[in-house]
Design a protein around this motif. Structure first.
Motif, PDB file in Angstrom:
ATOM      1  N   TYR A   1      11.536 -21.388  -7.557  1.00 40.78           N
ATOM      2  CA  TYR A   1      10.221 -21.346  -8.015  1.00 40.78           C
ATOM      3  C   TYR A   1       8.974 -21.653  -7.133  1.00 40.78           C
ATOM      4  CZ  TYR A   1       6.115 -23.401 -11.099  1.00 40.78           C
ATOM      5  OH  TYR A   1       4.927 -23.613 -11.314  1.00 40.78           O
ATOM      6  N   VAL A   2       9.091 -22.248  -6.101  1.00 37.72           N
ATOM      7  CA  VAL A   2       8.134 -22.618  -5.343  1.00 37.72           C
ATOM      8  C   VAL A   2       7.895 -21.208  -4.541  1.00 37.72           C
ATOM      9  CG1 VAL A   2       7.429 -23.790  -3.170  1.00 37.72           C
ATOM     10  CG2 VAL A   2       8.406 -24.986  -5.242  1.00 37.72           C
ATOM     11  N   THR A   3       9.108 -20.635  -4.104  1.00 38.84           N
ATOM     12  CA  THR A   3       8.915 -19.569  -3.169  1.00 38.84           C
ATOM     13  C   THR A   3       8.290 -18.372  -4.030  1.00 38.84           C
ATOM     14  OG1 THR A   3      11.021 -19.905  -2.019  1.00 38.84           O
ATOM     15  CG2 THR A   3      10.321 -17.754  -1.852  1.00 38.84           C
ATOM     16  N   THR A   4       8.714 -18.195  -5.224  1.00 36.80           N
ATOM     17  CA  THR A   4       8.022 -17.023  -6.067  1.00 36.80           C
ATOM     18  C   THR A   4       6.819 -17.207  -6.296  1.00 36.80           C
ATOM     19  OG1 THR A   4      10.344 -16.932  -7.459  1.00 36.80           O
ATOM     20  CG2 THR A   4       8.354 -15.922  -8.395  1.00 36.80           C
ATOM     21  N   ALA A   5       6.271 -18.576  -6.398  1.00 37.18           N
ATOM     22  CA  ALA A   5       4.781 -18.871  -6.353  1.00 37.18           C
ATOM     23  C   ALA A   5       4.060 -18.525  -5.366  1.00 37.18           C
ATOM     24  CB  ALA A   5       4.765 -20.444  -7.122  1.00 37.18           C
ATOM     25  N   ALA A   6       4.692 -18.859  -4.244  1.00 33.89           N
ATOM     26  CA  ALA A   6       3.724 -18.696  -2.813  1.00 33.89           C
ATOM     27  C   ALA A   6       4.012 -17.115  -2.446  1.00 33.89           C
ATOM     28  CB  ALA A   6       4.635 -19.438  -1.993  1.00 33.89           C
ATOM     29  N   THR A   7       5.116 -16.391  -2.759  1.00 36.92           N
ATOM     30  CA  THR A   7       5.396 -15.059  -2.470  1.00 36.92           C
ATOM     31  C   THR A   7       5.081 -13.901  -3.335  1.00 36.92           C
ATOM     32  OG1 THR A   7       7.549 -14.901  -2.514  1.00 36.92           O
ATOM     33  CG2 THR A   7       6.522 -15.702  -0.408  1.00 36.92           C
ATOM     34  N   GLY A   8       5.433 -14.319  -4.497  1.00 34.71           N
ATOM     35  CA  GLY A   8       5.236 -13.136  -5.825  1.00 34.71           C
ATOM     36  C   GLY A   8       6.659 -12.639  -5.895  1.00 34.71           C
ATOM     37  N   ILE A   9       7.593 -12.900  -5.200  1.00 39.60           N
ATOM     38  CA  ILE A   9       8.843 -12.454  -5.136  1.00 39.60           C
ATOM     39  C   ILE A   9       9.988 -13.559  -5.237  1.00 39.60           C
ATOM     40  CG2 ILE A   9      10.709 -10.829  -4.223  1.00 39.60           C
ATOM     41  CD1 ILE A   9       8.243  -9.665  -2.864  1.00 39.60           C
ATOM     42  N   SER A  10      11.055 -13.675  -6.051  1.00 36.58           N
ATOM     43  CA  SER A  10      12.050 -14.627  -5.991  1.00 36.58           C
ATOM     44  C   SER A  10      13.151 -14.080  -4.444  1.00 36.58           C
ATOM     45  CB  SER A  10      13.115 -14.371  -7.240  1.00 36.58           C
ATOM     46  OG  SER A  10      14.233 -15.029  -7.250  1.00 36.58           O
ATOM     47  N   PRO A  11      13.412 -15.433  -4.260  1.00 42.34           N
ATOM     48  CA  PRO A  11      14.469 -15.003  -3.134  1.00 42.34           C
ATOM     49  C   PRO A  11      15.988 -14.597  -3.513  1.00 42.34           C
ATOM     50  CG  PRO A  11      14.220 -17.413  -3.544  1.00 42.34           C
ATOM     51  CD  PRO A  11      13.177 -16.630  -4.435  1.00 42.34           C
ATOM     52  N   TYR A  12      16.038 -14.702  -4.816  1.00 35.21           N
ATOM     53  CA  TYR A  12      17.287 -14.102  -5.314  1.00 35.21           C
ATOM     54  C   TYR A  12      17.302 -12.594  -5.143  1.00 35.21           C
ATOM     55  CZ  TYR A  12      19.167 -18.751  -6.926  1.00 35.21           C
ATOM     56  OH  TYR A  12      19.829 -19.822  -7.000  1.00 35.21           O
ATOM     57  N   THR A  13      16.062 -11.987  -5.236  1.00 32.15           N
ATOM     58  CA  THR A  13      15.973 -10.667  -5.242  1.00 32.15           C
ATOM     59  C   THR A  13      16.896 -10.065  -3.967  1.00 32.15           C
ATOM     60  OG1 THR A  13      13.797 -10.647  -5.618  1.00 32.15           O
ATOM     61  CG2 THR A  13      14.254  -8.472  -4.979  1.00 32.15           C
ATOM     62  N   THR A  14      17.772  -8.981  -4.297  1.00 29.69           N
ATOM     63  CA  THR A  14      18.696  -8.406  -3.363  1.00 29.69           C
ATOM     64  C   THR A  14      18.109  -7.348  -2.604  1.00 29.69           C
ATOM     65  OG1 THR A  14      19.423  -6.712  -4.913  1.00 29.69           O
ATOM     66  CG2 THR A  14      20.799  -8.891  -4.690  1.00 29.69           C
ATOM     67  N   PRO A  15      18.354  -7.364  -1.420  1.00 30.12           N
ATOM     68  CA  PRO A  15      17.918  -6.209  -0.248  1.00 30.12           C
ATOM     69  C   PRO A  15      18.062  -5.040  -0.884  1.00 30.12           C
ATOM     70  CG  PRO A  15      19.215  -7.661   1.006  1.00 30.12           C
ATOM     71  CD  PRO A  15      19.462  -8.086  -0.406  1.00 30.12           C
ATOM     72  N   GLY A  16      16.974  -3.900  -0.852  1.00 29.37           N
ATOM     73  CA  GLY A  16      17.171  -2.416  -1.257  1.00 29.37           C
ATOM     74  C   GLY A  16      16.577  -2.382  -2.677  1.00 29.37           C
ATOM     75  N   SER A  17      16.425  -3.660  -3.231  1.00 32.48           N
ATOM     76  CA  SER A  17      15.795  -3.449  -4.620  1.00 32.48           C
ATOM     77  C   SER A  17      14.706  -3.484  -4.753  1.00 32.48           C
ATOM     78  CB  SER A  17      16.627  -4.671  -5.508  1.00 32.48           C
ATOM     79  OG  SER A  17      16.203  -5.823  -5.075  1.00 32.48           O
ATOM     80  N   ALA A  18      13.992  -3.101  -6.077  1.00 35.99           N
ATOM     81  CA  ALA A  18      12.580  -2.998  -6.208  1.00 35.99           C
ATOM     82  C   ALA A  18      11.724  -4.192  -5.971  1.00 35.99           C
ATOM     83  CB  ALA A  18      12.299  -2.212  -7.448  1.00 35.99           C
ATOM     84  N   GLY A  19      10.701  -3.939  -5.026  1.00 33.50           N
ATOM     85  CA  GLY A  19       9.897  -5.093  -4.769  1.00 33.50           C
ATOM     86  C   GLY A  19      10.470  -6.192  -3.543  1.00 33.50           C
ATOM     87  N   TYR A  20      11.732  -5.708  -3.037  1.00 35.20           N
ATOM     88  CA  TYR A  20      12.221  -6.856  -2.201  1.00 35.20           C
ATOM     89  C   TYR A  20      11.136  -6.809  -0.858  1.00 35.20           C
ATOM     90  CZ  TYR A  20      15.355  -8.533   1.656  1.00 35.20           C
ATOM     91  OH  TYR A  20      15.771  -9.028   2.581  1.00 35.20           O
ATOM     92  N   ASN A  21      11.249  -7.959  -0.277  1.00 39.90           N
ATOM     93  CA  ASN A  21      10.572  -8.231   0.904  1.00 39.90           C
ATOM     94  C   ASN A  21      11.231  -9.257   1.740  1.00 39.90           C
ATOM     95  OD1 ASN A  21       8.656  -9.004   2.923  1.00 39.90           O
ATOM     96  ND2 ASN A  21       6.932  -9.103   1.383  1.00 39.90           N
ATOM     97  N   PRO A  22      11.412  -8.587   2.977  1.00 41.13           N
ATOM     98  CA  PRO A  22      12.407  -9.322   3.863  1.00 41.13           C
ATOM     99  C   PRO A  22      11.605 -10.771   4.468  1.00 41.13           C
ATOM    100  CG  PRO A  22      11.121  -7.794   5.198  1.00 41.13           C
ATOM    101  CD  PRO A  22      10.916  -7.419   3.619  1.00 41.13           C
TER     102      PRO A  22
END
Length: 583
Positions: free
Chosen positions: A279-300
């Protein structure tokens, strides 16, 4: 062959990273200087003050492993109690999160080189353009260490290969990461093992951040690595405590117990905690850390942010929970480490210097100072044996002589051990003040050993007097007794001064006590010469008598040398005087 080359590059990058941390640490320590040594000696059982100082100390030395080794050493040295040490260890865990945020903000995403090169230029200017300012030079050392840390992180990232070129390895990582809670436990163990090998939690955190940034590991196993490295970092302090006393061992075990309990708490509440970090990471970056590499919206950048959030949350929350259970933690470590009977006072044992060598030369000086205080106490106690010899029966006399001889051997060994320790400390990177302090301490231990020799020589004179049946008249005995008490006063003043802050020493009383010894010696010498001329006593009696009061006065000379060595200004003038005399 290619894998070996990659491994060498990774190891080299880690080496640059750790060396940069070392320079940062040493520069900050020298900037802190004497103030840091003093604050370490003023920790009380107040957990809040302990946590704050532990956090500050870890920020200064930039390594929780190093700061906890210091805590173990200072507990071993008797500078703080176990409760204060545990609270400092809690603070050290919080302080370790700072380096994680530094690495995330400055050392991920390709900005390392842009920071490190200007920083190197700044450090160069501080070293060579402001040569008269020690503080600026120390700050320059910190800056160049920070630049190397960033450069090491840059090399570490560039050394890590693109996993798309290694599908087999990617498949293996995916396989061991895809077993739910079992994978979490597995990566916790991996984090423990790797941190034990690397021996630097910050370096392990740098590796974890790089693995996250390059998509090697997923969200949950990355958090498991953090829990593992928090446990693995305790190995350094526990290795250091192997040669410490029982209290030092307990402090090291407390670090282990605290981090293990914290990891258990996080493992029990793992899913809710992951939801919170998500929740905190998504609120800070706009992207969930569960987002897998290569998928849409992924940010390293997303997963390293989550790692920083979790690392801070892990250490702060565990401290907030366990700070209320310090008495219970003490009971656990008391059970783990059985307190053994301390060695008898008449046995040789360094009390404050141990084998737990700290890479923080500035703080080693405080350990040596405490050992010198103990050395002084032994010498003062040895001096009290002399009057006991006067009226002792034969068997008792022999026992006291053996004890005196044993103490003389102890003073020899203490001088050797403390001097060796100080010499090793002097090989480190020290401020000018600390270098002068080590020189004065070497002079102190040399004179303390000489005091021990003089006391033993006085005991041998008494033994020789007894064996040859030499009897001193009442006046001579009275004069020697007075001389004994005058020298005793100088020893008491010396011992008091050694237990005070060295920068606040006042030698007025020391000089007064030494002057009284010299004046009384002159009086006895004049009276002795008159007595010899008048034939008041035999040659043997006169030789024994004059030898004793001369040795007492010589002991007083060594005592004032110690007091002068405590005062850096006096000590420096004495050294310059001796050098001029030799010329």
């Amino acid at each position: 062959m290619e894998a070996i080359w990659i491994l060498f590059k990774v190891i080299g990058a880690i080496a640059i990273f750790i060396y940069g941390m070392k320079l940062m640490s040493e520069g900050l320590q020298k900037l802190a200087g004497r103030g840091m040594r003093h604050i370490m000696g003023k920790i009380t059982g107040n957990p809040i003050s302990g946590i704050l100082v532990g956090t500050l100390l870890t920020v200064v030395v930039q390594s929780s492993s190093a700061s906890t080794v210091m805590v173990v050493s200072f507990v071993n040295a008797g500078l703080m109690d176990l409760a204060g040490a545990i609270s400092m260890i809690m603070g050290a865990n919080i302080g370790s999160t700072l380096i994680t945020w530094i690495l995330k903000i400055f050392a991920l995403g390709g900005s390392e080189s842009s920071f490190s090169l200007p920083l190197t230029l700044l450090a160069f200017a501080l070293f060579f353009m402001f040569t008269k300012s020690e503080k600026l030079k120390y700050f320059g050392e910190f800056v160049i260490g920070f630049a190397l840390l960033l450069l090491g992180m840059d090399f570490l990232q560039s050394s890590v290969p693109n996993l798309e070129d290694y599908p087999a390895f990617l498949s293996t990582m995916g396989a061991i990461s895809d077993h739910g809670y079992l994978s979490v436990l597995l990566f916790t163990v991996i984090g423990i093992v790797l941190t034990c090998i690397v021996q630097a939690s910050a370096a392990m955190m740098a590796i974890a951040l790089t693995m996250c940034y390059n998509g090697w590991i997923g969200f949950e196993v990355a958090m498991a690595l953090v829990m593992g490295l928090n446990i693995g970092t305790t190995i350094t302090a526990n290795i250091a405590a192997m040669v410490a006393n029982s209290v030092g061992k307990k402090a090291a075990r407390a670090h282990l117990v605290f981090n293990v309990i914290g990891a258990i708490i996080m493992l029990i509440a793992f899913r809710p905690v992951m939801m919170l970090v998500d929740y905190v990471t998504t609120a800070a970056t706009g992207i969930s850390p569960y987002t897998t590499p290569g998928s849409a919206g992924y940010n390293p950048q997303t997963l390293p942010w989550a790692l920083c959030f979790f690392h801070t949350f892990f250490n702060v929350v565990n401290t907030l929970i366990l700070v209320w259970f310090i008495p219970q933690l003490i009971k656990i470590v008391d059970w783990m480490v059985k307190t053994k009977e301390e060695d008898a006072e008449d046995e040789f044992r360094l009390t404050y210097i141990d084998g737990a060598w700290m890479n923080t030369a500035e703080l080693n000086i405080r350990q040596a100072q405490k050992e010198i205080e103990h050395f002084s106490q032994r010498v003062v106690r040895m001096y009290t044996f002399l009057p006991q010899l006067d009226n002792a029966k034969d068997k008792e006399f022999e026992e006291i002589m053996k004890r005196t001889e044993k103490y003389e051997g102890i003073t020899d060994r203490m001088e050797l051990e403390i001097a060796s320790f100080l010499t090793k400390v002097s090989e480190g990177d020290l401020s000018n003040e600390s270098s002068q302090r080590i020189s004065s301490m070497l002079r102190i231990v040399d004179n303390l050993e000489s005091i021990g020799d003089s006391i033993y020589q006085l005991a041998l004179l008494k033994k020789n007097q007894r064996e040859q049946g030499i009897t001193l008249d009442q006046e001579c005995r009275h004069n020697l007794e007075n001389m004994y008490h005058l020298v005793e006063k100088t020893l008491q003043v010396m011992d008091y001064n050694l237990n005070q802050p060295y920068d606040k020493i006042d030698l007025t009383e020391a000089y007064a006590a030494e002057k009284a010894v010299n004046e009384y010696r002159d009086k006895l010498r004049s009276h002795h010469l008159d007595s010899i001329k008048a034939g008041a006593y035999s040659y043997q009696v006169g030789t024994t008598y004059s030898g004793m009061y001369a040795l007492y006065e010589k002991t007083g000379d060594y005592v004032i040398n110690v007091s002068e060595a405590i005062d850096l200004d006096k000590s420096q003038k004495s050294v310059e005087h001796n050098m001029s005399a030799k010329k």
